[in-house]
Design a protein around this motif. Structure first.
Motif, PDB file in Angstrom:
ATOM      1  N   VAL A 196      -2.553   6.878 -13.820  1.00  0.00           N
ATOM      2  CA  VAL A 196      -4.119   6.982 -14.048  1.00  0.00           C
ATOM      3  C   VAL A 196      -4.725   7.906 -13.031  1.00  0.00           C
ATOM      4  CG1 VAL A 196      -4.456   4.883 -15.132  1.00  0.00           C
ATOM      5  CG2 VAL A 196      -4.234   4.672 -12.559  1.00  0.00           C
ATOM      6  N   PHE A 197      -3.952   8.945 -12.647  1.00  0.00           N
ATOM      7  CA  PHE A 197      -4.169   9.955 -11.535  1.00  0.00           C
ATOM      8  C   PHE A 197      -5.692  10.520 -11.954  1.00  0.00           C
ATOM      9  CE2 PHE A 197      -4.034  14.281 -10.180  1.00  0.00           C
ATOM     10  CZ  PHE A 197      -3.675  14.136  -8.683  1.00  0.00           C
ATOM     11  N   TYR A 198      -5.709  11.119 -13.054  1.00  0.00           N
ATOM     12  CA  TYR A 198      -7.028  11.652 -13.584  1.00  0.00           C
ATOM     13  C   TYR A 198      -8.185  11.061 -13.600  1.00  0.00           C
ATOM     14  CZ  TYR A 198      -3.844  15.768 -13.762  1.00  0.00           C
ATOM     15  OH  TYR A 198      -3.181  16.983 -13.421  1.00  0.00           O
ATOM     16  N   GLU A 199      -7.749   9.605 -14.068  1.00  0.00           N
ATOM     17  CA  GLU A 199      -8.963   8.730 -14.654  1.00  0.00           C
ATOM     18  C   GLU A 199      -9.692   8.309 -13.397  1.00  0.00           C
ATOM     19  OE1 GLU A 199      -6.084   8.703 -15.903  1.00  0.00           O
ATOM     20  OE2 GLU A 199      -6.183   8.847 -17.972  1.00  0.00           O
ATOM     21  N   LEU A 200      -8.735   8.054 -12.127  1.00  0.00           N
ATOM     22  CA  LEU A 200      -9.319   7.571 -10.890  1.00  0.00           C
ATOM     23  C   LEU A 200     -10.010   8.537 -10.328  1.00  0.00           C
ATOM     24  CD1 LEU A 200      -6.603   5.238  -9.575  1.00  0.00           C
ATOM     25  CD2 LEU A 200      -8.714   4.581 -10.570  1.00  0.00           C
ATOM     26  N   ARG A 201      -9.493  10.029 -10.321  1.00  0.00           N
ATOM     27  CA  ARG A 201     -10.298  11.259  -9.766  1.00  0.00           C
ATOM     28  C   ARG A 201     -11.526  11.211 -10.363  1.00  0.00           C
ATOM     29  NH1 ARG A 201      -7.584  16.058  -7.919  1.00  0.00           N
ATOM     30  NH2 ARG A 201      -6.822  15.142  -5.897  1.00  0.00           N
TER      31      ARG A 201
END
Lengths: 392, 323
Positions: free
Chosen positions: B35-40
């Motif tokens: 969920v790298f991009y989601e959290l960013r």
């Protein structure tokens, strides 16, 4: 005739090569393995990178303008009916050109030229048919849907996939609105039922190995089905559409029929999406759920606003930042299969693109911040920054 | 015809070993989800909302909170952000530095946005309108310093934007669209000179190995400014200006194509060069082709672009994806 216009073995090799390159870049396989894979999977498809694709797309557009102008000049004085038939013939002709020359002979696959030619042929074919029937709306919808679906499936094209889905949705809306009366009131529920159906079809078939080449098209269908299910039950959408498109008069103190149902759906659908998404580890459901949740907040704020957007911004910002920081800490270690780390580098994300987006949404109006006597403090103009970054 | 997913195909052909197969399978089949991009994205939206909300809140409550207090409040928050980031990123290096923590980028961004707020607020407070330009310059210099010291591409683009707006140029697509990028008449000359000068500076910096990974952003902004500048001159219909701009644009296009192909290996710059070069060349033709012969234009469009397409397809190996 085969369903897929492309040579599927060559296409599969191309897919494998792209994936393997990603694996190699993110360090999941060694350089040596990557060399071996390149030797084992050879693809003669011409499928250039995004920038060359854009360039070829523009060039094909300009060249087609030239062709159309050259062909149009001799026919400009012909009576109207024949013009539409010529349009259809021209559209079908460019389908043939695309299929035989660019795909079969020159082995183009999503090269920019193929897309442009495809949309060109689709446009002329559909335009010709619609013109010929003199604006018969149901027939126009059916022809558009058929032509778009054929284009989407045969050329594995995403834009026509989206267009076909939108055409189907508009057709459903149109039929029920035409019948009127009880059918009109059922439109939201019809949308929910119809797109629940397409959602499950997409989800089930996405995993099938025979449909492996079309998995991205099916994924698009999945995303749009989820969006339409939510939109179908969203209070704001239902209410505004009822007022504007069906001329429903809402007096003060009155509400749309089944208002309570739509209020609950507006809240429940995102919650159910996120809950099921997290439980079943379905990232698509989670993403759409979060987007839907934002729109739900907007819906309630739209009707029950306290007139203090700045407080909403600040509290919303605090909550978002808080949740993100909490999750980033929580997912430092892998929990239930979720991780905060990047697993495979996506090819479209780069720091350069991110920097560009930041400057367009946050600092693009620097000058205004100072000249407008500080009216736009902070990230002033931050919300009209959409659509930036088109060069990437 | 059916196909297995890539990782399965590779494993069946013994091109990856069993351990790698299990790893790849976990990721691709969704057993392991990033969920790298989601959290960013959430963090980015949060920072954006928060800084906007605080800005408006303070602006609207000037009367009750008192000016000095609110300036001190945002300034304090701003200082906290910078103290945090300076503590995290140890020392300056000419090479590329990675961000030391996942929050680093966002704290830095918040700090910079608050810095703009503080400056704008001070200006509002003391009404020092004469010094607007100076303020922008201060912002630009400060952001350049931060970008180089802490190694942040986002702040670098904020700095370039601020520096350009010091010269009266605002780089933003919204402005471009509403055609007031260059509000005053001769601003396009400034745009051309500014683009050239900054591009040269960045190339010199790259040669000296000072933050070489910044060059892409510099060249991107500079080439767009330069070409939009020459384009405006081109369509200004003012005698000799047109000729100079046509020549400048052709030269610029040639230069950036050479740069893209031989030095930067960037397809984006190649696109800029070809598109703007084509515009300039076609403009030259409007002078040659007589006004009665529109059909020649249809032939020209067809032959030039069709020829271009076949050129690229024929020399396709040249344009293969880079390794």
């Amino acid at each position: 005739m085969k369903i897929c216009a492309y040579n599927i073995d060559s296409l599969n090799n191309l897919n494998v090569l792209r994936k393997a390159k990603q694996y190699c870049k993110s360090g999941m396989i060694t350089k040596e393995q990557w060399t071996n894979i390149q030797a084992a999977y050879k693809s003669d498809s011409f499928s250039p990178n995004i920038f060359i694709r854009i360039l070829l797309f523009i060039a094909a557009f300009v060249a087609l303008c030239g062709v159309t102008a050259l062909l149009a000049i001799p026919f400009i004085s012909i009576v109207e009916d024949a013009i539409f038939i010529l349009c259809i013939l021209y559209g079908i002709g460019s389908f043939v050109l695309l299929d035989l020359i660019f795909v079969k002979k020159l082995k183009n696959y999503k090269s920019g030229v193929t897309e442009m030619l495809l949309y060109h042929s689709v446009g002329f074919t559909i335009g010709g048919f619609i013109g010929m029937t003199d604006g018969n709306i149901p027939f126009s919808f059916i022809v558009s849907f058929l032509v778009l679906s054929v284009a989407a499936i045969r050329y594995i094209d995403f834009v026509t996939t989206v267009a076909a889905i939108l055409t189907a949705a508009s057709f459903l809306f149109y039929i029920l609105a035409e019948i009127g009366g009880w059918a009109e009131k059922l439109i939201p529920f019809a949308f929910i039922v119809f797109f629940l159906g397409t959602y499950f079809i997409a989800k089930k078939n996405k995993k099938k190995s025979e449909l492996y080449l079309w998995r991205n098209c099916l994924e698009i269908l999945e995303v749009f089905s989820l969006l339409f299910i939510y939109i179908g039950g969203n209070y704001l959408v239902v209410r505004e559409l009822s007022v504007q498109m069906m001329n429903m008069m809402l007096e003060a103190g009155h509400d749309i029929p089944f208002a309570i149902v739509f209020y609950s759906l507006t809240v429940l659908v995102p919650v159910v999406y996120i809950f099921l998404g997290v439980r079943n580890k379905d990232i698509t459901l989670i993403r759409i759920g979060v987007i839907a949740l934002f729109f739900t907040v907007f819906t309630f704020k739209y009707y029950y606003s306290l007139g203090h957007p700045e407080i909403t911004f600040t509290i919303g910002g605090l909550i978002l930042t808080g949740v993100a920081i909490y999750l980033l800490n929580y997912l430092k270690i892998i929990r239930n299969g979720y991780t905060r780390e990047q697993l495979i580098a996506e090819k479209w994300t780069s720091l350069n693109a991110e920097a560009f987006i930041i400057s367009q949404t946050m600092g693009g109006n620097q000058h205004h911040v100072h000249t407008d006597k500080g009216v736009e403090f902070g990230g002033g103009g931050g919300f009209d920054g959409g659509g930036a970054g088109r060069d990437f | 015809m059916s196909f297995q997913p890539t990782y399965k195909q590779l494993f069946d052909k013994q091109l990856v070993d069993e351990k790698q197969f299990q790893q790849l399978e976990a990721i691709e089949s969704g057993k392991l989800i990033s969920v790298f991009y989601e959290l960013r994205t959430l963090l980015y939206l949060g920072v954006l909302l928060l800084s906007t909300g605080i800005g408006i809140l303070i602006y609207e409550n000037i009367g009750s909170i008192g000016h000095i207090v609110s300036v001190i409040l945002i300034a304090a928050l701003c200082v906290i952000c910078f103290v945090y980031t300076f503590k995290k990123q140890e020392g300056y290096s000419r090479a590329k530095l990675n961000s030391p923590s996942p929050y680093f980028d966002y704290v830095l961004l918040l700090g910079c946005l608050l810095f703009i707020s503080v400056l704008g607020y001070l200006q509002f407070l003391f009404n020092i309108l004469e010094y607007v330009e100076a303020m922008t310059l201060v912002t630009a210099v400060f952001f350049f310093f931060i970008a180089y010291r802490l190694d942040h591409l986002g702040v670098l683009s904020l700095a370039i934007t601020a520096f350009a707006s010091f010269w009266g140029l605002s780089i933003s697509f919204q402005n471009w669209y509403s055609s007031d990028v260059f509000a005053s008449n001769n601003l396009y000359i400034i745009a051309i000179v500014f683009g050239l000068a900054l591009a040269c500076t960045s190339l010199i910096l790259e040669r000296r190995n000072i933050k070489a990974h910044f060059t892409f952003s510099y060249i991107n902004y500079c080439s767009l400014l330069f070409f939009v500048g020459t384009d405006i001159g081109l369509f200004s219909m003012r005698g000799s200006t047109v000729w100079i701009c046509v020549l400048l644009q052709l030269a610029g296009a040639g230069a950036i194509i050479y740069y893209a192909k031989n030095i930067a290996k960037s397809f984006l710059f190649l696109v800029y060069g070809v598109v703007f070069g084509y515009i300039a060349f076609s403009y030259l033709l409007t002078i040659i082709i007589p006004s009665g012969a529109e059909i020649l234009w249809a032939y020209y469009l067809l032959l030039s672009c069709g020829g271009f397409i076949f050129f690229i397809i024929k020399y396709r190996n040249y344009f293969k994806r880079e390794e």
